[in-house]
Enzyme design. Structure first.
Site, short mmCIF file in Angstrom:
data_model
loop_
_atom_site.label_atom_id
_atom_site.label_comp_id
_atom_site.label_asym_id
_atom_site.label_seq_id
_atom_site.Cartn_x
_atom_site.Cartn_y
_atom_site.Cartn_z
N TYR A 5 65.79 22.51 33.90
CA TYR A 5 66.29 23.54 33.00
C TYR A 5 66.96 24.65 33.81
O TYR A 5 66.31 25.44 34.49
CB TYR A 5 65.17 24.13 32.16
CG TYR A 5 64.46 23.15 31.27
CD1 TYR A 5 65.04 21.93 30.90
CD2 TYR A 5 63.18 23.42 30.77
CE1 TYR A 5 64.38 21.03 30.09
CE2 TYR A 5 62.52 22.52 29.94
CZ TYR A 5 63.12 21.33 29.61
OH TYR A 5 62.45 20.44 28.80
N LEU B 153 61.43 21.92 15.39
CA LEU B 153 62.29 22.50 14.35
C LEU B 153 63.64 21.80 14.31
O LEU B 153 64.61 22.32 13.78
CB LEU B 153 62.48 24.00 14.59
CG LEU B 153 61.20 24.83 14.49
CD1 LEU B 153 61.46 26.28 14.88
CD2 LEU B 153 60.62 24.76 13.08
#
Length: 333
Positions: free
Chosen positions: A56, A211
């Protein structure tokens, strides 16, 4: 905050963790000051399960977390991942995207030392293989990871996006505490054999993108995404799939409003409802979203609620693939 036991580790972690990827990678520009405030607020809310990975921001996300860990290490159950390597780009280059996967024992040992240094810690609580390398027997990868436990550099081991066969082979070498895989209302690949295998070995399932990368939230708008947001490249955010998903989102939002909660809270409550060993890690860079998400642990879903959700999903089935074809080749190996 409520807490759950992380699989066979006997560690108590927050029922909702925090995925930190977007603070340094994939979703466009970010503000370090805002990210650190969000991380601190997470700890204040009782969120103790923080998830990152060495890829990341090409290491930048681990460096970011080191700044919050410095004075709060005892408050955090820390998870990071290894395996994706960049062919170019330096640490902190959020535009470095040319990757390949390396699950070799040699790289396992190299990667963990680099992560420990960036994170500024002596031990990583949960260390995942970010994928299963199709070129390296999983037994060899996990064997090298098990050596890290013996060396005191890692406490527990995890896999990400692994098949039932790989999960079994890995557990034959060393207990695997958790499987991290995408799981949400729109991504249910793990249901069935994968989740059954997770349960068989008393592991935790740690859903990322619970989500659906923002699709099942109240105000998702694809046209408002930043130019560098990788979601624009995914099948779900294009063409007929996007039209289907916007209709689904509207229907889901209407049902959430009926219940007096937000779409995000309803979606997270649904994931939490799927099992006591399921610990989602929704990501956010904003304190307001973090606070909203955290309230999902208090949402109670009835049988009728679950049937209504199923009916909405059945009405809009064309959600599209979660990754492009190339990335899907490294899923469920």
């Amino acid at each position: 905050m409520k807490y759950r036991i992380l699989g066979n580790s006997n560690e108590k972690v927050s029922a909702l963790g925090l995925g930190c990827m977007g603070m340094s990678f994939a979703y466009g520009p970010f503000d370090e000051s805002e990210n650190l405030k969000t991380l601190q607020r997470a700890l204040d809310l009782g969120v103790n399960f923080l998830d990152t990975a060495d890829m990341y921001g090409n290491g930048a996300n681990e460096v970011l977390l080191s700044k919050i860990l410095k004075d709060n290490r005892d408050k955090v159950f820390l998870a990071t991942k290894f395996g994706f390597r960049f062919r170019n780009g330096k640490v902190g280059d959020s535009n470095a995207v040319d990757t390949y996967f390396d699950g070799s024992p040699e790289y396992v040992k190299q990667a963990v030392d680099a992560s420990l240094q960036r994170l500024g810690v002596d031990v990583i609580d949960l260390y995942y293989a970010h994928r299963v390398d199709p070129q390296v027997p999983i037994e060899e990868t996990v064997g090298a990871m098990a050596d890290l436990v013996q060396a005191g550099k890692v406490r527990y081991l995890g896999l990400s996006e692994a098949s039932p066969e790989s999960i079994r082979k890995a557990n034959a070498i060393h207990p695997i505490a958790a499987l991290q895989s995408e799981y949400s209302l729109l991504t249910r690949d793990v249901e069935g054999e994968i989740l059954n295998t997770v349960n068989e070995f008393n592991m935790a399932l740690v859903p990322y993108s619970p989500l659906a990368r923002g699709l099942v939230t109240n105000d998702f708008n694809v046209s408002a995404l930043d130019a560098g947001d990788f979601r624009k490249t995914l099948p779900r955010y294009q063409g007929e799939n996007l039209e289907n998903n916007m209709n689904l989102t509207d229907a889901f939002k209407a049902f959430a409003i009926e219940k007096g909660i937000t779409s995000a809270q309803l979606a997270l409550a649904w994931v939490l409802h799927q099992g006591e060993n399921i610990i989602p890690i929704p990501g956010t860079r904003k304190i307001t979203r973090l606070e909203e998400n955290s309230k999902a642990v208090d949402v109670v879903l009835t049988g009728e609620d679950l049937r209504t959700i199923d009916a909405i999903l059945a009405k809009y089935p064309n959600v599209g693939n979660r990754y492009n074809e190339g990335a899907m080749k490294l899923v469920n190996n």
